[in-house]
Design an enzyme around this catalytic site. Sequence first.
Site, PDB file in Angstrom:
ATOM      1  CG  HIS A  99      -1.958  -1.071   1.232  1.00  0.00           C
ATOM      2  ND1 HIS A  99      -3.225  -0.911   0.747  1.00  0.00           N
ATOM      3  CD2 HIS A  99      -1.892  -2.355   1.649  1.00  0.00           C
ATOM      4  CE1 HIS A  99      -3.908  -2.039   0.889  1.00  0.00           C
ATOM      5  NE2 HIS A  99      -3.111  -2.938   1.427  1.00  0.00           N
ATOM      6  CG  ASN A 172      -7.972  -4.248   1.092  1.00  0.00           C
ATOM      7  OD1 ASN A 172      -7.279  -3.260   1.326  1.00  0.00           O
ATOM      8  ND2 ASN A 172      -7.496  -5.474   1.062  1.00  0.00           N
ATOM      9  CE1 TYR A 386      -2.266  -4.811   9.223  1.00  0.00           C
ATOM     10  CE2 TYR A 386      -2.308  -2.611   8.322  1.00  0.00           C
ATOM     11  CZ  TYR A 386      -2.574  -3.948   8.199  1.00  0.00           C
ATOM     12  OH  TYR A 386      -3.132  -4.433   7.048  1.00  0.00           O
TER      13      TYR A 386
HETATM   14 FE1  HDE Z   1      -2.445  -4.855   5.395  1.00  0.00          FE
HETATM   15  N1  HDE Z   1      -0.621  -4.067   5.858  1.00  0.00           N
HETATM   16  N2  HDE Z   1      -1.803  -6.678   5.928  1.00  0.00           N
HETATM   17  N3  HDE Z   1      -4.217  -5.696   4.775  1.00  0.00           N
HETATM   18  N4  HDE Z   1      -3.102  -3.077   4.793  1.00  0.00           N
HETATM   19  C1  HDE Z   1      -0.275  -2.792   5.727  1.00  0.00           C
HETATM   20  O1  HDE Z   1       0.824  -1.515   7.371  1.00  0.00           O
HETATM   21  C2  HDE Z   1      -0.691  -6.925   6.632  1.00  0.00           C
HETATM   22  C3  HDE Z   1      -4.570  -7.000   4.890  1.00  0.00           C
HETATM   23  C4  HDE Z   1      -4.365  -2.756   4.404  1.00  0.00           C
HETATM   24  O2  HDE Z   1      -3.146   3.477   4.092  1.00  0.00           O
HETATM   25  C5  HDE Z   1       1.038  -2.478   6.363  1.00  0.00           C
HETATM   26  O3  HDE Z   1       1.218   0.669   7.779  1.00  0.00           O
HETATM   27  C6  HDE Z   1      -0.619  -8.316   6.976  1.00  0.00           C
HETATM   28  C7  HDE Z   1      -5.972  -7.169   4.708  1.00  0.00           C
HETATM   29  C8  HDE Z   1      -4.435  -1.361   4.081  1.00  0.00           C
HETATM   30  O4  HDE Z   1      -1.483   3.255   5.493  1.00  0.00           O
HETATM   31  C9  HDE Z   1       1.456  -3.809   6.978  1.00  0.00           C
HETATM   32  C10 HDE Z   1      -1.733  -8.896   6.421  1.00  0.00           C
HETATM   33  C11 HDE Z   1      -6.460  -5.917   4.481  1.00  0.00           C
HETATM   34  C12 HDE Z   1      -3.155  -0.861   4.306  1.00  0.00           C
HETATM   35  C13 HDE Z   1       0.312  -4.706   6.581  1.00  0.00           C
HETATM   36  C14 HDE Z   1      -2.475  -7.855   5.774  1.00  0.00           C
HETATM   37  C15 HDE Z   1      -5.346  -5.014   4.516  1.00  0.00           C
HETATM   38  C16 HDE Z   1      -2.356  -1.957   4.759  1.00  0.00           C
HETATM   39  C17 HDE Z   1       2.031  -1.827   5.442  1.00  0.00           C
HETATM   40  C18 HDE Z   1      -2.122 -10.359   6.423  1.00  0.00           C
HETATM   41  C19 HDE Z   1      -7.889  -5.513   4.178  1.00  0.00           C
HETATM   42  C20 HDE Z   1      -2.678   0.553   4.080  1.00  0.00           C
HETATM   43  C21 HDE Z   1       2.193  -0.413   5.927  1.00  0.00           C
HETATM   44  C22 HDE Z   1      -2.539 -10.816   7.649  1.00  0.00           C
HETATM   45  C23 HDE Z   1      -8.805  -5.786   5.253  1.00  0.00           C
HETATM   46  C24 HDE Z   1      -2.933   1.433   5.255  1.00  0.00           C
HETATM   47  C25 HDE Z   1       1.371  -0.319   7.106  1.00  0.00           C
HETATM   48  C26 HDE Z   1      -2.484   2.843   4.922  1.00  0.00           C
HETATM   49  C27 HDE Z   1      -1.013  -1.834   5.142  1.00  0.00           C
HETATM   50  C28 HDE Z   1       0.269  -5.987   6.960  1.00  0.00           C
HETATM   51  C29 HDE Z   1      -3.673  -8.105   5.079  1.00  0.00           C
HETATM   52  C30 HDE Z   1      -5.515  -3.612   4.288  1.00  0.00           C
HETATM   53  C31 HDE Z   1       2.796  -4.347   6.573  1.00  0.00           C
HETATM   54  C32 HDE Z   1       0.481  -8.986   7.750  1.00  0.00           C
HETATM   55  C33 HDE Z   1      -6.765  -8.479   4.809  1.00  0.00           C
HETATM   56  C34 HDE Z   1      -5.643  -0.599   3.585  1.00  0.00           C
HETATM   57  O5  HDE Z   1       1.524  -3.718   8.370  1.00  0.00           O
END
Ligand code: HDE
Length: 717
Positions: A99, A172, A386
């Site tokens: 993202h 999302n 996060y």
């Molecule tokens: Fe994320 N995801 N994600 N994700 N995600 C990040 O956090 C992660 C997942 C989502 O505008 C990171 O600050 C793991 C689902 C958004 O700043 C990180 C898993 C959904 C954003 C991270 C998921 C999301 C992130 C990268 C699997 C929808 C952007 C930078 C378990 C429900 C937020 C950060 C923004 C961002 C990890 C799966 C949505 C690395 C480990 C499911 C919208 O922490």
Amino acid sequence: MAKNSHQKMAKDNGKSDSATKKGSAQFVDQQVSVGNGGETHQQADANNSVLTTQQGTPVSDDQNSLRIGNRGPTIMEDFHFREKIFHFDHERIPERVVHARGYGAHGYFETYKPLSDITSADIFQRAGEQTPVFVRFSTVAGNKGSADLARDVRGFAVKFYTKQGNWDLVGNNIPVFFIQDAIKFPDLIHAAKPEPDREFPQAQTAHDNFWDFISLMPESFHMVMWTMSDRAIPRSFRFMEGFGVHTFRFVNASGKSTFVKFHWKPLLGLQSVAWNEAVKINGADPDFHRRDLWKAIESGDFPEWELGVQLIDEEFVAKFAFDILDATKLIPEEEIPIQRVGKLVLNQLVDNFFAETEQVAFGTNNIVPGIDFSNDPLLQGRNFSYLDTQLKRLGSPNFTHIPINAPKCPVHHFQQDGHMAMMNPKGPTNFEPNSRGIQDDPRESPEGFHSYPAQESGEKLRVRSESFADHYSQARQFYISQTPTEQNHIVSALIFELSKVETPAIRSRVVSHLLNIHNDLAQQVADGLRLKAMPAPAKAAKPTRTDLKASDALSILKNGPKSFKGRKLGILVSDGIDIKLFNALVQAVKDEGATYEVIAPMIGGVKASDSTWIDAMQKINGGPSVLYDAVALLLSEDGAKLLSQESTARDFVADAFAHCKFIGYTQPAAALFDKAGVSQSLDDACIALAKAADAANFIKACRALRFWERESKVSVV
Ligand code: HDE
């Protein structure tokens, strides 16, 4: 937002920027002849504040570093130079690992009615109350500088600054996810991102690594159906839904828990672009989505979404065909209707992209009393990730001191020190409990956050629950819920992506999964790839259910807004056109709540038949029709003749036609239709504009947004 003096100064300096640049050139000349003279353009007048170093020392010369003699070496004691370069060298922070490309805005959330019977969350207690929010939309796979229209999931992350702490709903625009267990996330993202040796391909999934991984992960196929659908190429952030994805809990004041899924419904309706269009938008305006959001808010056309909740009781959990903890599954709205409980309005642009959009730190772990987690293994993993990622990106455990991340409610704790600590405790005590009786020392409160006391027991195991084993039934349900047009787009997207896959075995393996979803889908993709032999269906952990009913809520086109509000008309003009018709068209656009851009052969504009000037907003090669939802060709005989020599004008028309857009035209435009090769195919969505009165009818027709019936003729998706 309150601006600190630093931001204020940056802005003021920005205003005088161009003047400063002009001054610099003069200064070099003066330097040669006089050897001095920096003061001519650098001196602060009544309107400018004095330029200083970070330490506040006033700066007399920001054009030249300190040196010995005119042509001698620069000297180390030049503290101003060293500080400036030092700061510049450290301007970047790591982009988000996923993202990375995002765009944010401020706004508020307004509660429709108290939900006290199901949650004690403060934000849901009082009808009409407004809570400040910050929202960041994003793509997932591309780098920070990638193009907006990649085929990808969009992030929809909302930070609610509630009176009881920050609640982040990090969702999302697709309601399910690729994987069921967070431990697979690094693999998924590695597979989607550029290959590690060559660092390409950028911001796309059309490559071997992605499809290799996917074809070995049957659980991902429901989400794959969504990402291959038009949901993954939204027209703008303003026209997409959002989903919390996981099941969460609401907990009321008596401690009763109700499972809940969160939805965002855009009030402007859903809309996507065609794939061929997306590819071209990326070239014409890689910032298409961020520009769209900026312009909408800047012009006062504030985007709005309603927050919907699906409340899930134990009875439903017991009878539902799938596990509510499985993030690869959704609950159809037809099975549990969505209740709309509030409205999100984005009404304020950021003052500074870095300070706000780049530094905002979302976390699923940011939760408030009255809301709690479920045992979804994906959510549980996210709760670690996060917080962890913020330390890497923002460099200090004090990232909550940054204004965009700071709660807007009182914060009292004994956490202290660390890099860049901005909020330091006063007084002698920094521990709890303490008996020194100092008045401001914070204490626990029974009103504070309580985890829902769920009963948990069992052996410690690395397992995947049997209740997560059905990988294809909802993928099939999604496919059968689409209109034929949307199904065609899914087929074409799969063919496109798999045609970029170089390993035939991977293509074939993907088709083996599609066979478990829908035979027609698999057959069409196999034909489109020209597979030499149809593979056997992939081995399925559970047979695909064919009894799940189509859910209309899953289709974009079945839920069309039937409105041109918030959309944009491109008006291609030439000299000598009828000003009355032009004015009527502009008026009709405004009456509809839409916007327009005038595109002309030259940026200076055109002269209408009565000699009125019409200003242009785009030169023809900078305003291709892919940037507009519908187009009007207001051309005179001479103008049409001239433009038919221009390849960009021919593309303007050919693309608008191929992308099934509504096209309004004056008769002379026939010459351009001819050159664009579409004159024999004009249809009901090509609407003649003979007189001013036709303008309103044309805009009314545009409410259908696209004339998909044309698609079989043009076959471009
Ligand atoms: Fe994320 N995801 N994600 N994700 N995600 C990040 O956090 C992660 C997942 C989502 O505008 C990171 O600050 C793991 C689902 C958004 O700043 C990180 C898993 C959904 C954003 C991270 C998921 C999301 C992130 C990268 C699997 C929808 C952007 C930078 C378990 C429900 C937020 C950060 C923004 C961002 C990890 C799966 C949505 C690395 C480990 C499911 C919208 O922490």
